[in-house]
Design a protein around this motif. Structure first.
Motif, short mmCIF file in Angstrom:
data_model
loop_
_atom_site.label_atom_id
_atom_site.label_comp_id
_atom_site.label_asym_id
_atom_site.label_seq_id
_atom_site.Cartn_x
_atom_site.Cartn_y
_atom_site.Cartn_z
N ASP A 57 -3.18 4.09 -3.10
CA ASP A 57 -3.37 2.95 -4.00
C ASP A 57 -2.34 1.87 -3.64
O ASP A 57 -1.51 2.05 -2.75
CB ASP A 57 -3.23 3.38 -5.46
N ARG A 115 0.87 -1.17 0.00
CA ARG A 115 0.00 0.00 0.00
C ARG A 115 0.90 1.21 0.00
O ARG A 115 1.81 1.34 0.83
CB ARG A 115 -0.89 0.00 1.25
N ASN A 140 -6.09 -0.14 -7.87
CA ASN A 140 -7.09 0.52 -7.05
C ASN A 140 -7.54 -0.48 -5.99
O ASN A 140 -8.04 -1.55 -6.33
CB ASN A 140 -8.27 0.95 -7.93
#
Length: 151
Positions: free
Chosen positions: A69, A14, A95
């Motif tokens: 994202d 992440r 995403n």
């Protein structure tokens, strides 16, 4: 004899603010580091020995991955020499809500298997005798043929 598909690894990070540049997108150096780390793991899975980075092929960044994202990295060995292994790497932005991905960069790294003294050691042969292995190897060879630079 290890197969191409047995070396396939995929990992996700992440993108946090500490991974970002001044524009709020992942810093290219972080992507390169993640690719190098996962590539080494794929090389070690193939070789059965510690592996170190010997070279990195062309690496162009095509689109940013924004903070929040996910950076997805995939790696697999596709060719081997006497003491070296070539690993194909792909990075994509994902995403986290939809799972939609867009490739950000691809490259090929060469790793060398080493012993406890840091000296190169032989690696096994690499097989592509199943459908998934053949598909992965063909993808890597097509990328190499398209992006190979002389010189």
């Amino acid at each position: 004899m290890p197969t191409v598909s047995e070396t396939y690894l995929e990992n996700r990070w992440r993108v946090q603010p500490n991974h970002a540049n001044n524009y709020g997108t992942v810093h290219g150096g972080n992507v390169m580091k993640w690719m190098d780390e996962l590539g080494a793991m794929a090389a070690m899975r193939f070789a059965g020995e510690p592996c170190v980075t010997a070279s990195i092929d062309q690496m162009d960044f095509h689109r940013p991955v924004p903070t929040g994202d996910t950076a997805v990295i995939e790696a697999f060995a596709f060719d081997a020499g006497r003491t070296s292994v070539k690993v194909h790497l792909r990075a994509a932005g994902e995403n986290p809500r939809t799972g939609d991905q867009e490739t950000t960069t691809e490259s090929q790294f060469v790793f060398v298997a080493i012993d406890e003294d840091g000296k190169p050691v032989p690696v096994p042969d690499l097989a592509a005798d199943d459908e998934r292995s053949q598909e992965l190897r063909e993808r890597a060879l097509a990328w190499r043929d398209e992006h190979h630079r002389d010189g």
